[in-house]
Motif scaffolding. Structure first.
Motif, short mmCIF file in Angstrom:
data_model
loop_
_atom_site.label_atom_id
_atom_site.label_comp_id
_atom_site.label_asym_id
_atom_site.label_seq_id
_atom_site.Cartn_x
_atom_site.Cartn_y
_atom_site.Cartn_z
N ILE A 198 17.05 46.01 41.73
CA ILE A 198 16.33 46.95 40.97
C ILE A 198 16.28 48.21 41.63
CG2 ILE A 198 13.91 46.35 41.78
CD1 ILE A 198 12.88 46.66 39.28
N MET A 199 16.21 49.27 41.05
CA MET A 199 15.91 50.57 41.62
C MET A 199 14.65 51.00 41.74
SD MET A 199 18.93 51.39 42.60
CE MET A 199 18.77 53.14 43.09
N LEU A 200 14.07 51.31 42.66
CA LEU A 200 12.60 51.93 42.80
C LEU A 200 12.53 53.14 43.69
CD1 LEU A 200 10.53 48.40 43.61
CD2 LEU A 200 10.81 49.83 41.48
N GLU A 201 11.85 54.23 42.91
CA GLU A 201 12.07 55.38 43.75
C GLU A 201 13.55 55.91 44.06
OE1 GLU A 201 9.28 54.99 46.85
OE2 GLU A 201 7.48 54.58 45.52
N LYS A 202 14.41 55.60 43.13
CA LYS A 202 15.78 56.00 43.29
C LYS A 202 16.35 55.20 44.43
CE LYS A 202 15.10 60.52 41.31
NZ LYS A 202 15.42 61.85 41.32
N ARG A 203 15.73 54.18 45.05
CA ARG A 203 16.50 53.37 46.27
C ARG A 203 16.71 51.92 45.83
NH1 ARG A 203 12.90 55.42 51.27
NH2 ARG A 203 13.49 57.70 51.30
N PRO A 204 17.71 51.11 46.14
CA PRO A 204 17.76 49.78 45.82
C PRO A 204 16.73 49.06 46.41
CG PRO A 204 19.74 50.36 47.27
CD PRO A 204 18.64 51.86 46.89
N ARG A 205 16.37 48.06 45.59
CA ARG A 205 15.51 46.65 46.32
C ARG A 205 16.06 45.44 45.46
NH1 ARG A 205 14.16 50.77 48.57
NH2 ARG A 205 12.16 51.88 48.58
N ARG A 206 15.79 44.67 46.31
CA ARG A 206 16.20 43.07 46.01
C ARG A 206 14.87 42.25 45.74
NH1 ARG A 206 18.53 40.49 50.84
NH2 ARG A 206 17.43 41.88 52.01
N VAL A 207 14.85 41.78 44.67
CA VAL A 207 13.79 40.99 43.94
C VAL A 207 14.14 39.40 44.09
CG1 VAL A 207 12.26 40.29 42.20
CG2 VAL A 207 12.95 42.64 42.44
N ILE A 208 13.81 38.48 45.25
CA ILE A 208 14.03 37.35 45.33
C ILE A 208 13.26 36.31 44.87
CG2 ILE A 208 14.64 35.72 47.26
CD1 ILE A 208 15.52 38.27 48.98
N SER A 209 13.67 35.33 44.09
CA SER A 209 12.81 34.30 43.56
C SER A 209 12.93 33.35 44.45
CB SER A 209 13.12 33.93 42.26
OG SER A 209 14.37 33.68 41.99
N VAL A 210 11.64 32.42 44.96
CA VAL A 210 11.82 31.26 45.69
C VAL A 210 10.96 30.06 45.10
CG1 VAL A 210 11.13 30.53 47.98
CG2 VAL A 210 11.57 32.92 47.66
N SER A 211 11.66 28.91 44.71
CA SER A 211 11.14 27.82 44.43
C SER A 211 11.46 26.57 45.14
CB SER A 211 11.99 27.63 42.89
OG SER A 211 11.64 28.66 42.11
#
Length: 437
Positions: A198-211
């Motif tokens: 995902i892009m937040l504040e024009k910077r790439p971010r990783r959203v990680i799900s943990v189960s």
């Protein structure tokens, strides 16, 4: 927000008219050659220019002040709109209007952020947002619970306690799915990690799900056993009831029975009763009442369990270490007492016949403020083929065992939001660990 006509532009309009009149007058004076009159026109022109520049400068300063305040996320300012006290009132009204629009936009954004935060916290899956260097921007409560930490700022925080997870979080990339096995104070975990970008504040971010796959499998397993047990108890009891009743009726008839027939009926009756007793074990497993919670001390729980199980206490060495000594828990005392009794009985049986047999009961509070109780013995390691099934309902290696002790104990802990696991299994030490919320 509208101003009465004539107020908004009055100061600057007035001085603009004065400047125009003075300029025209200067031109006429020069044209007529009346130079002495210049002494009256020129100062008036200078004053008009100065006032116009002053009003313009004030307007620029207000606009600059507003931008600085917005940049610093401070929307508490408000400009004076009284035309009798300030110049260019319309500008102040416009700036205040801009401020109100920004305040409303900020309030709506904060409301949306709280909404999304609530959704994130309500998720049954752990969610973490981080950048490529491993800095964590957001982690929901489920992720913190799985990792056993109260706060998470960087994946390096997990290097000591969960090195496999730390490496996986650092290396996983968008589109990847990883399975990581690890051990924590709450038990063995098999984690499934998924990653999105995902892009937040024009910077790439990783959203990680943990189960935690183990928890999900345990819940499914328990529910399956419950359903199976309910069906079996219903069918078996329906079949046994008439057999037991008929055999008892025939045994207590007034007339005498042949010896072989009487022995056969007694065998049928005894077998039926043993089966019914066994079926009651099924019912106890599937009909555990909801915990009736109350506060009580861990040392009282341990003391009662020791008294109930240590009939030969002189020959049995039990070491108790509770830190802090006044540790309190909020749970169903009777149900947790049953769990402690089951574990202590198993520990006693494990060291039976050993002159150096010892049992250790240790209680402490972990970093997440969970109460951890460990029951250990030195009776030798449990065989690998047995450890795979020790929590399976009705599985037993004892000739007269029912096989529901450990499975019932684990179910009780699950109903309390806690856990029961075999945390150590060596020849020198076998430990069962209780985690209590």
């Amino acid at each position: 927000m509208k101003l009465p006509k004539g107020i908004a532009y009055r100061p600057i309009a007035t001085w603009s008219v004065i400047l125009c009149v003075a300029s025209v007058a200067c031109g006429w004076v020069v044209a007529q050659g009346l130079y002495p009159l210049m002494l009256a026109c020129v100062p008036l022109m200078v004053l008009a220019v100065w006032r116009i520049l002053h009003i313009y400068g004030n307007s620029i300063r207000r606009v600059t002040f507003m931008f600085d305040a917005i940049e610093n996320d401070d929307l508490s300012f408000r400009f004076n709109e009284d035309p009798s006290k300030v110049d260019n009132t319309m500008l102040n009204v416009a700036l205040n209007r801009i401020k109100e629009i920004l305040s409303q936009t900020k309030a709506r954004a904060e409301e949306r952020e709280r909404y999304y935060q609530l959704i994130m916290e309500s998720a049954q899956t752990g969610l973490i947002t981080l950048n490529d260097t491993g800095s964590v921007y957001q982690a929901n409560g489920e992720a913190l619970r799985i990792f056993g930490v109260s706060q998470l700022h960087h994946v390096r925080q997990l290097e000591h306690s969960l090195p496999e997870v730390s490496r996986a979080l650092a290396t996983i990339r968008p589109g990847d799915k990883l399975r990581v096995s690890c051990t924590t104070e709450s038990g063995d975990m098999a984690l499934m990690l998924g990653c999105s970008k995902i892009m937040l504040e024009k910077r790439p971010r990783r959203v990680i799900s943990v189960s935690d796959i183990n928890n999900e499998l345990n819940e499914i397993q328990v529910e399956s056993w419950n359903k199976l047990s309910r069906i079996l108890t219903h069918e078996i009891m329906n079949s046994l009831a008439p057999i037991t009743s008929l055999s008892d009726t025939l045994l207590h008839m007034d007339r005498a029975l042949e010896p072989d027939l009487e022995r056969g009926l007694e065998t049928i009756s005894a077998t039926s009763r043993r089966l019914m007793t066994f079926v009651e074990g099924y019912r106890r497993f599937t009909r555990i009442p909801a915990p009736q919670r109350e506060p009580f001390e861990v040392r009282e729980l341990v003391r009662q369990a020791v008294v109930l199980t240590a009939a030969e206490e002189d020959a049995l060495r039990i070491h108790v270490d509770i830190e802090p000594a006044e540790t309190m828990i909020y749970a169903d005392k009777a149900q947790l007492g049953q769990v402690m009794v089951n574990l202590l009985k198993n520990a006693r049986e494990a060291i039976a016949g050993r002159h150096d047999g010892e049992i250790e009961i240790r209680s402490r509070i972990d970093a997440a403020e969970h109460v951890i109780i460990e029951i250990s013995n030195n009776g030798g390691a449990i065989p690998a083929e047995v450890t795979e099934n020790i929590f399976t309902p009705f599985y037993t290696t004892k000739p007269d065992g029912s096989g529901i002790g450990l499975s019932l104990s684990r179910r009780i802990m699950q109903l309390h939001g806690g856990s029961l696991r075999l945390s150590c299994n060596t020849d020198r030490r076998v430990t069962f660990t209780l985690q209590i919320e």
